[in-house]
Motif scaffolding. Structure first.
Motif, PDB file in Angstrom:
ATOM      1  N   VAL A 192      34.625  -0.407  83.887  1.00  0.00           N
ATOM      2  CA  VAL A 192      34.717  -1.835  83.756  1.00  0.00           C
ATOM      3  C   VAL A 192      35.400  -2.227  82.257  1.00  0.00           C
ATOM      4  O   VAL A 192      35.404  -3.387  82.136  1.00  0.00           O
ATOM      5  CB  VAL A 192      33.374  -2.508  84.348  1.00  0.00           C
ATOM      6  N   GLY A 193      35.654  -1.516  81.467  1.00  0.00           N
ATOM      7  CA  GLY A 193      36.205  -1.826  80.040  1.00  0.00           C
ATOM      8  C   GLY A 193      35.161  -1.053  79.138  1.00  0.00           C
ATOM      9  O   GLY A 193      34.019  -0.956  79.411  1.00  0.00           O
ATOM     10  N   VAL A 194      35.660  -0.395  78.004  1.00  0.00           N
ATOM     11  CA  VAL A 194      34.658   0.251  77.145  1.00  0.00           C
ATOM     12  C   VAL A 194      35.076  -0.369  75.815  1.00  0.00           C
ATOM     13  O   VAL A 194      35.836  -1.353  75.597  1.00  0.00           O
ATOM     14  CB  VAL A 194      35.376   1.675  77.119  1.00  0.00           C
ATOM     15  N   SER A 195      34.154  -0.076  74.766  1.00  0.00           N
ATOM     16  CA  SER A 195      34.388  -0.544  73.338  1.00  0.00           C
ATOM     17  C   SER A 195      35.447  -0.010  72.928  1.00  0.00           C
ATOM     18  O   SER A 195      36.165   0.900  73.525  1.00  0.00           O
ATOM     19  CB  SER A 195      32.900   0.183  72.607  1.00  0.00           C
ATOM     20  N   SER A 196      35.897  -0.802  71.750  1.00  0.00           N
ATOM     21  CA  SER A 196      37.346  -0.628  71.204  1.00  0.00           C
ATOM     22  C   SER A 196      37.797   0.591  70.679  1.00  0.00           C
ATOM     23  O   SER A 196      38.727   1.203  71.134  1.00  0.00           O
ATOM     24  CB  SER A 196      37.131  -1.817  69.804  1.00  0.00           C
ATOM     25  N   TRP A 197      36.977   1.474  70.255  1.00  0.00           N
ATOM     26  CA  TRP A 197      37.245   2.929  69.493  1.00  0.00           C
ATOM     27  C   TRP A 197      37.254   4.026  70.854  1.00  0.00           C
ATOM     28  O   TRP A 197      38.103   4.713  70.735  1.00  0.00           O
ATOM     29  CB  TRP A 197      36.113   3.160  68.660  1.00  0.00           C
ATOM     30  N   THR A 198      36.489   3.362  72.008  1.00  0.00           N
ATOM     31  CA  THR A 198      36.699   4.471  72.962  1.00  0.00           C
ATOM     32  C   THR A 198      37.765   4.124  73.823  1.00  0.00           C
ATOM     33  O   THR A 198      38.505   4.973  74.440  1.00  0.00           O
ATOM     34  CB  THR A 198      35.338   4.000  73.907  1.00  0.00           C
ATOM     35  N   VAL A 199      38.312   2.633  73.796  1.00  0.00           N
ATOM     36  CA  VAL A 199      39.603   2.421  74.331  1.00  0.00           C
ATOM     37  C   VAL A 199      40.842   3.197  73.772  1.00  0.00           C
ATOM     38  O   VAL A 199      41.730   4.072  74.318  1.00  0.00           O
ATOM     39  CB  VAL A 199      39.952   1.040  74.252  1.00  0.00           C
ATOM     40  N   LEU A 200      40.594   3.740  72.347  1.00  0.00           N
ATOM     41  CA  LEU A 200      41.752   4.371  71.723  1.00  0.00           C
ATOM     42  C   LEU A 200      41.426   5.739  71.929  1.00  0.00           C
ATOM     43  O   LEU A 200      42.553   6.497  72.356  1.00  0.00           O
ATOM     44  CB  LEU A 200      41.496   4.302  70.034  1.00  0.00           C
ATOM     45  N   THR A 201      40.280   6.231  72.146  1.00  0.00           N
ATOM     46  CA  THR A 201      40.049   7.664  72.483  1.00  0.00           C
ATOM     47  C   THR A 201      40.694   7.879  73.940  1.00  0.00           C
ATOM     48  O   THR A 201      41.282   8.786  74.128  1.00  0.00           O
ATOM     49  CB  THR A 201      38.584   7.832  72.495  1.00  0.00           C
ATOM     50  N   GLN A 202      40.373   6.980  74.949  1.00  0.00           N
ATOM     51  CA  GLN A 202      40.979   7.317  76.298  1.00  0.00           C
ATOM     52  C   GLN A 202      42.635   7.088  75.989  1.00  0.00           C
ATOM     53  O   GLN A 202      43.228   8.126  76.720  1.00  0.00           O
ATOM     54  CB  GLN A 202      40.319   6.112  77.101  1.00  0.00           C
ATOM     55  N   GLY A 203      42.973   6.324  75.480  1.00  0.00           N
ATOM     56  CA  GLY A 203      44.523   6.275  75.136  1.00  0.00           C
ATOM     57  C   GLY A 203      45.040   7.623  74.795  1.00  0.00           C
ATOM     58  O   GLY A 203      46.122   8.246  75.398  1.00  0.00           O
ATOM     59  N   LEU A 204      44.464   8.246  73.546  1.00  0.00           N
ATOM     60  CA  LEU A 204      44.804   9.345  73.100  1.00  0.00           C
ATOM     61  C   LEU A 204      44.699  10.442  74.369  1.00  0.00           C
ATOM     62  O   LEU A 204      45.340  11.626  74.211  1.00  0.00           O
ATOM     63  CB  LEU A 204      43.956   9.882  71.865  1.00  0.00           C
ATOM     64  N   GLU A 205      43.850  10.567  74.963  1.00  0.00           N
ATOM     65  CA  GLU A 205      43.591  11.648  76.127  1.00  0.00           C
ATOM     66  C   GLU A 205      45.005  11.504  76.848  1.00  0.00           C
ATOM     67  O   GLU A 205      45.421  12.757  77.651  1.00  0.00           O
ATOM     68  CB  GLU A 205      42.564  11.092  77.009  1.00  0.00           C
ATOM     69  N   ASN A 206      45.799  10.558  77.166  1.00  0.00           N
ATOM     70  CA  ASN A 206      47.209  10.378  77.630  1.00  0.00           C
ATOM     71  C   ASN A 206      48.133  11.099  76.912  1.00  0.00           C
ATOM     72  O   ASN A 206      49.269  11.476  77.603  1.00  0.00           O
ATOM     73  CB  ASN A 206      47.417   8.880  78.182  1.00  0.00           C
ATOM     74  N   VAL A 207      47.705  11.416  75.554  1.00  0.00           N
ATOM     75  CA  VAL A 207      48.815  11.847  74.714  1.00  0.00           C
ATOM     76  C   VAL A 207      48.750  13.268  74.289  1.00  0.00           C
ATOM     77  O   VAL A 207      49.667  14.168  74.419  1.00  0.00           O
ATOM     78  CB  VAL A 207      48.742  10.924  73.552  1.00  0.00           C
ATOM     79  N   VAL A 208      47.326  13.583  74.110  1.00  0.00           N
ATOM     80  CA  VAL A 208      47.056  14.945  73.832  1.00  0.00           C
ATOM     81  C   VAL A 208      46.293  15.901  74.916  1.00  0.00           C
ATOM     82  O   VAL A 208      45.580  15.299  75.713  1.00  0.00           O
ATOM     83  CB  VAL A 208      46.382  15.126  72.218  1.00  0.00           C
TER      84      VAL A 208
END
Length: 216
Positions: free
Chosen positions: A33-49
């Protein structure tokens, strides 16, 4: 309490707090349902690496610590353990906890994760071994550039949310709630987790008093 015993208890408090911090992050991820700011970045990086959530957390913490160098920040043992411990604990809880199916279950899981995050933050900071890499970055910007803390925190967190969202991170209502709620939730808990017999703040207060009595 002997100094060596107090130090042992402080390390136990630190490790428990860091584990709970990683666990709380994992619960928010599972809630979707949405995560904290740094977790958003970590999730995004999961799509890259091709790395797990926990590995990305550890590596990104190391990169953030490199940014401390021009900001003249000095990491403590708690900072380094923070960078190494939160990622693996998040991976463990992500493996153990399945994604809930209903909206109410997701909301409950997110709320539980947010409460646990506040407790974990006060728990590990109360051990007195230093803050994590991300909090230290904001403090460094404040001290080095003269920015108010609220401005440094806002700019950093908005930036990482934007980058994470572009990379595919989960931005939702939970992201906004976490941004505004975590500070007020942590603040009243901090004094409680600094009242243990082994807490460094209590030792600082007691030892000068003891010395003054001897001098009298």
């Amino acid at each position: 309490m002997p100094r060596s015993t107090a130090l042992t208890f402080r390390f136990v408090q630190l490790f428990v707090g860091l584990f709970l911090y990683g666990a709380s992050t994992a619960l928010q991820v599972r809630a979707v349902v949405g995560v904290s700011s740094w977790t958003v970045l970590t999730q995004g990086l999961e799509n890259v690496v091709p790395w797990s959530f926990g590995v990305i957390t550890v590596v990104s913490s190391g990169v953030i610590l490199l940014l401390w160098i021009p900001l003249r920040q000095k990491p403590g043992i708690g900072t380094l353990l923070n960078a190494l411990a939160i990622g693996p604990s998040a991976d463990l809880v992500l493996w153990l906890v399945p994604e809930p199916s209903g909206l109410l279950a997701r909301i409950a899981l997110f709320a539980g994760g947010l409460v646990l995050l506040a407790i974990a933050t006060a728990f590990y900071i109360g051990a007195g071994f230093g803050t994590g890499a991300r909090d230290g970055l904001m403090v460094g910007l404040h001290e080095r550039l003269g920015w108010p803390l609220w401005l440094a925190r806002t700019l950093v967190e908005v930036s990482v949310v934007i980058v994470g969202w572009i990379l595919g991170g989960n931005v939702g209502a939970g992201t906004v709630i976490a941004a505004f709620a975590i500070g007020p939730m942590v603040q009243p808990l901090m004094p409680f987790f600094r009242r243990f017999p082994w807490s460094p703040e209590r030792r600082v207060v007691r030892e000068p008093l003891a010395e003054s009595r001897v001098a009298i």
